[in-house]
Write an enzyme that holds these catalytic residues in place. Structure first.
Site, mmCIF file in Angstrom:
data_model
loop_
_atom_site.group_PDB
_atom_site.id
_atom_site.type_symbol
_atom_site.label_atom_id
_atom_site.label_comp_id
_atom_site.label_asym_id
_atom_site.label_seq_id
_atom_site.Cartn_x
_atom_site.Cartn_y
_atom_site.Cartn_z
ATOM 1 N N ASP A 52 -1.204 10.975 -0.087
ATOM 2 C CA ASP A 52 -0.358 10.538 -0.480
ATOM 3 C C ASP A 52 -0.314 11.797 -1.035
ATOM 4 O O ASP A 52 0.756 10.740 -2.453
ATOM 5 C CB ASP A 52 -1.197 9.110 -0.222
ATOM 6 C CG ASP A 52 -1.615 9.473 -0.552
ATOM 7 O OD1 ASP A 52 -2.765 9.888 -1.496
ATOM 8 O OD2 ASP A 52 -2.404 7.868 -1.020
ATOM 9 N N SER A 84 -6.801 1.230 -7.634
ATOM 10 C CA SER A 84 -6.843 2.332 -6.092
ATOM 11 C C SER A 84 -7.775 3.603 -6.687
ATOM 12 O O SER A 84 -8.784 4.135 -5.228
ATOM 13 C CB SER A 84 -6.398 2.759 -5.222
ATOM 14 O OG SER A 84 -4.833 3.460 -6.065
ATOM 15 N N GLY A 86 -4.148 -1.749 -6.342
ATOM 16 C CA GLY A 86 -3.360 -1.812 -6.109
ATOM 17 C C GLY A 86 -3.128 -3.041 -7.452
ATOM 18 O O GLY A 86 -2.054 -3.328 -8.467
ATOM 19 N N ASN A 108 -0.686 1.729 -11.458
ATOM 20 C CA ASN A 108 0.390 0.160 -10.433
ATOM 21 C C ASN A 108 1.438 -0.453 -11.649
ATOM 22 O O ASN A 108 2.867 -0.234 -11.304
ATOM 23 C CB ASN A 108 -0.608 0.043 -9.870
ATOM 24 C CG ASN A 108 -1.043 0.016 -8.765
ATOM 25 O OD1 ASN A 108 -1.089 0.657 -7.873
ATOM 26 N ND2 ASN A 108 -2.360 -0.588 -8.794
ATOM 27 N N HIS A 161 -4.853 9.875 -4.484
ATOM 28 C CA HIS A 161 -5.659 9.521 -4.109
ATOM 29 C C HIS A 161 -6.715 11.082 -3.892
ATOM 30 O O HIS A 161 -6.110 10.939 -2.552
ATOM 31 C CB HIS A 161 -5.673 7.803 -3.264
ATOM 32 C CG HIS A 161 -5.234 7.093 -3.492
ATOM 33 N ND1 HIS A 161 -3.649 6.419 -3.220
ATOM 34 C CD2 HIS A 161 -5.235 5.804 -4.977
ATOM 35 C CE1 HIS A 161 -3.426 5.201 -3.713
ATOM 36 N NE2 HIS A 161 -4.020 5.344 -4.390
#
Length: 201
Positions: free
Chosen positions: A175, A28, A65, A94, A178
């Site tokens: 978050d 991502s 992801g 991830n 990102h």
């Protein structure tokens, strides 16, 4: 007329030799999370190299992801389809967030590097760092995989752009993981600067 065709042929030959294809294999952080693909930093890389008088075509194969295992699984088809001259691996975040064993990450990176080199392309790996969710020991073991595997394979290792971006909270999404669209031009310039010593390939 013959001279014109000769000149045109020379220009086309020069372009084909100088043009390079960079495949970005990431998650991502490279896919353009919650933004259009055109806004994501890989889409801005060609303009950055144009400033450096180099022609670079970018294929962004990043998927939100994705783990290093996902990247390894899809890599053969990507190499065959796009025949890149270089591949930037931006994977592992991830793996770390899911607590995967560092030796699994190392094995996956090693196999990806081997496949890329066998295809005739150049591999460049981006260092990935993870939050200390699973303790300092895990974090250190995980992050040490990158310098270990690149040293063993003789593969270039470039810094993790998020280390700089995260210092500017206006560039980060809520978050805390990102970068926003506003950060993408800076990331593109940063990555291009890190890649520049290894181009042309």
């Amino acid at each position: 007329m013959i001279k014109r065709f000769s000149l045109l042929f020379s220009l086309l030959l020069s372009f084909s030799v100088s043009a390079q294809t960079l495949l970005v294999l990431g998650d991502s952080l490279s896919a353009g999370y919650q933004m259009s693909a055109e806004e994501a930093w890989p889409s801005l890389i060609p303009d950055e190299f144009a400033k450096r008088e180099q022609t670079v075509r970018v294929i962004n194969a990043s998927v939100s992801g994705d783990t290093s295992g996902n990247g390894l699984a899809k890599l053969p088809a990507l190499l065959q389809e796009h025949q890149p001259t270089s591949v930037l691996i931006e994977l592992g975040a991830n793996d770390g967030l899911r607590g995967f064993p560092p030796n699994v990450l190392k094995t996956n990176l090693s196999q990806m590097i081997a496949q890329i080199e066998a295809s005739g392309a150049k591999t460049i790996v981006m260092q990935i760092r993870v939050p200390p969710n699973y303790g300092k020991r895990y974090q250190t073991l995980f992050e040490d995989v990158y310098p270990q595997i690149t040293k063993e394979t003789g593969t270039p290792l470039i810094p993790f752009f998020l280390e700089q971006v995260i210092l500017n909270q206006d560039w980060m999404m809520s978050d805390g993981l990102h970068p926003k669209p506003v950060a993408q031009p800076w990331i593109a310039e940063f990555v291009a600067t890190q890649l520049e010593p290894y181009f042309p390939l």
